[in-house]
Design a protein around this motif. Sequence first.
Motif, PDB file in Angstrom:
ATOM      1  N   GLU A 199       0.798  -1.225   0.000  1.00 48.67           N
ATOM      2  CA  GLU A 199       0.000   0.000   0.000  1.00 48.67           C
ATOM      3  C   GLU A 199       0.830   1.275   0.000  1.00 48.67           C
ATOM      4  OE1 GLU A 199      -2.723   2.267   3.300  1.00 48.67           O
ATOM      5  OE2 GLU A 199      -2.967   0.101   3.100  1.00 48.67           O
ATOM      6  N   ASN A 200       1.861   1.307   0.846  1.00 49.81           N
ATOM      7  CA  ASN A 200       2.637   2.534   1.003  1.00 49.81           C
ATOM      8  C   ASN A 200       4.106   2.145   1.194  1.00 49.81           C
ATOM      9  OD1 ASN A 200       3.922   4.899   2.043  1.00 49.81           O
ATOM     10  ND2 ASN A 200       1.935   5.671   2.744  1.00 49.81           N
ATOM     11  N   HIS A 201       4.831   2.164   0.068  1.00 51.32           N
ATOM     12  CA  HIS A 201       6.199   1.665   0.089  1.00 51.32           C
ATOM     13  C   HIS A 201       7.151   2.563   0.874  1.00 51.32           C
ATOM     14  CE1 HIS A 201       4.294   0.020  -3.637  1.00 51.32           C
ATOM     15  NE2 HIS A 201       4.683  -1.078  -3.026  1.00 51.32           N
ATOM     16  N   ARG A 202       6.850   3.850   0.918  1.00 50.33           N
ATOM     17  CA  ARG A 202       7.693   4.753   1.693  1.00 50.33           C
ATOM     18  C   ARG A 202       7.616   4.414   3.185  1.00 50.33           C
ATOM     19  NH1 ARG A 202       9.764   9.242  -0.754  1.00 50.33           N
ATOM     20  NH2 ARG A 202       9.067   9.668  -2.884  1.00 50.33           N
ATOM     21  N   LYS A 203       6.395   4.151   3.661  1.00 51.99           N
ATOM     22  CA  LYS A 203       6.241   3.785   5.067  1.00 51.99           C
ATOM     23  C   LYS A 203       6.850   2.411   5.344  1.00 51.99           C
ATOM     24  CE  LYS A 203       2.461   6.623   6.745  1.00 51.99           C
ATOM     25  NZ  LYS A 203       1.170   6.646   7.475  1.00 51.99           N
ATOM     26  N   LEU A 227      12.506  -4.135  -1.564  1.00 51.00           N
ATOM     27  CA  LEU A 227      11.974  -2.863  -2.065  1.00 51.00           C
ATOM     28  C   LEU A 227      12.830  -2.292  -3.194  1.00 51.00           C
ATOM     29  CD1 LEU A 227      10.943  -1.028   1.247  1.00 51.00           C
ATOM     30  CD2 LEU A 227       9.413  -1.918  -0.506  1.00 51.00           C
ATOM     31  N   TYR A 228      14.127  -2.596  -3.141  1.00 48.72           N
ATOM     32  CA  TYR A 228      15.046  -2.040  -4.138  1.00 48.72           C
ATOM     33  C   TYR A 228      15.246  -2.948  -5.356  1.00 48.72           C
ATOM     34  CZ  TYR A 228      16.418   1.777  -1.051  1.00 48.72           C
ATOM     35  OH  TYR A 228      16.415   2.901  -0.283  1.00 48.72           O
ATOM     36  N   LEU A 229      14.625  -4.128  -5.371  1.00 44.94           N
ATOM     37  CA  LEU A 229      14.806  -5.015  -6.510  1.00 44.94           C
ATOM     38  C   LEU A 229      14.297  -4.365  -7.795  1.00 44.94           C
ATOM     39  CD1 LEU A 229      13.875  -8.593  -5.236  1.00 44.94           C
ATOM     40  CD2 LEU A 229      16.107  -7.754  -5.957  1.00 44.94           C
ATOM     41  N   PRO A 230      15.081  -4.382  -8.851  1.00 43.88           N
ATOM     42  CA  PRO A 230      14.673  -3.736 -10.100  1.00 43.88           C
ATOM     43  C   PRO A 230      13.513  -4.433 -10.797  1.00 43.88           C
ATOM     44  CG  PRO A 230      16.712  -4.956 -10.385  1.00 43.88           C
ATOM     45  CD  PRO A 230      16.420  -4.955  -8.931  1.00 43.88           C
ATOM     46  N   THR A 231      13.196  -5.646 -10.390  1.00 41.62           N
ATOM     47  CA  THR A 231      12.096  -6.382 -11.025  1.00 41.62           C
ATOM     48  C   THR A 231      10.740  -5.968 -10.475  1.00 41.62           C
ATOM     49  OG1 THR A 231      12.394  -8.142  -9.392  1.00 41.62           O
ATOM     50  CG2 THR A 231      13.520  -8.386 -11.514  1.00 41.62           C
ATOM     51  N   LYS A 232      10.742  -5.157  -9.432  1.00 40.90           N
ATOM     52  CA  LYS A 232       9.496  -4.695  -8.835  1.00 40.90           C
ATOM     53  C   LYS A 232       9.270  -3.229  -9.187  1.00 40.90           C
ATOM     54  CE  LYS A 232       8.999  -8.574  -6.472  1.00 40.90           C
ATOM     55  NZ  LYS A 232       7.891  -9.503  -6.654  1.00 40.90           N
ATOM     56  N   GLY A 288       7.517   5.645  -5.591  1.00 42.81           N
ATOM     57  CA  GLY A 288       8.351   6.454  -4.711  1.00 42.81           C
ATOM     58  C   GLY A 288       9.703   5.869  -4.392  1.00 42.81           C
ATOM     59  N   ILE A 289       9.992   4.640  -4.796  1.00 43.89           N
ATOM     60  CA  ILE A 289      11.297   4.032  -4.526  1.00 43.89           C
ATOM     61  C   ILE A 289      11.911   3.559  -5.837  1.00 43.89           C
ATOM     62  CG2 ILE A 289      12.523   2.158  -3.354  1.00 43.89           C
ATOM     63  CD1 ILE A 289      10.481   2.246  -1.188  1.00 43.89           C
TER      64      ILE A 289
END
Length: 325
Positions: free
Chosen positions: A251-255, A278-283, A287-288
């Motif tokens: 829902e909220n990747h920053r949080k 969260l940092y995987l380039p396949t996703k 905001g990230i």
Amino acid sequence: MKKILLFAISIISSLYAIDPREELILRYGCEAGNRDHCSRLGQVYIDENEFRQNLEVPITSFKKACEAHSMLDCWKLANLYARIGNREEAVKTLEKICKMGGGDGCYLLGTLYDTGLKVVFNPDKALAYYAQSCELKHREGCLDAGIGFFDTDIEVSEHFFSESCKLNSAKGCFMLGTILQKRNDPFTMEVLTKACGLGNAMACASVADIYKSINEPSERNLLTARAYYVDSCNLDYYPACVKAGNMYILENHRKAKIYFSRACRAEIAEGCKGLALLYLPTKIKSGIMPNEDKAIFYFKRACELGDRDSCKKKEEIIGILRKNQ
């Protein structure tokens, strides 16, 4: 001559908290059994100790006041005995305080026997004093009595945890809640919620787990669970930070990043792993920005903290990057 005498009296008086004549009155009053005079006389000598190094007078004075059932003076006496290293008399005075109904005295005796500090280590005596302090409504005494009986008599342990919870011990309520939860007691949620409100982080996480584990949980229950995980994380229970991050990830990747970061900084492997995902380039994440280097870094950190799956993920990403070079 009269002026010289008055000057001498004024000099002597300046060194004392009270007039020497008043001190004489206190001495006679104390010797006659006046508890208040004994208490005041002892305190004068303590206040002026930089001029009077002899503690015999305050000890004698406080002892008489203590024998006349002045609990405050008993405490002062115990403190003086401790200061001069008279352990035996200090303990005897604490025992008197305890018998007079001073819960703090009973509890302090319990801690002394529990740790072996100043006295011979005696866990049975410690437990007895903890129980006695609990009867006198000493919150920590109830808690420690509950802990002391936890492995040997769960029913007695539950009683003491219940008493500590009534006295608003956060840990006492949490311990009581865990006992109730094991037998599916209907008061489990109420007790754990109270513990959470009193600031016990693990209790907040337990409440969240209950809301999340409800069969076919509603959106409201899931939101409530997430809020309790956040509360637990904010109270520095870092496994709950991971769970809060997992509940935000869709829902909220920053949080999600905020809570995974807190867990990772606390060396929780799953927190670092969450950041790496969260940092995987396949996703595709709002905001990230994808970042292979950061993903590898956090997988490596999670691997170092014992997460084997992260070790494999790290090697897989490195292998893919090498092929694409």
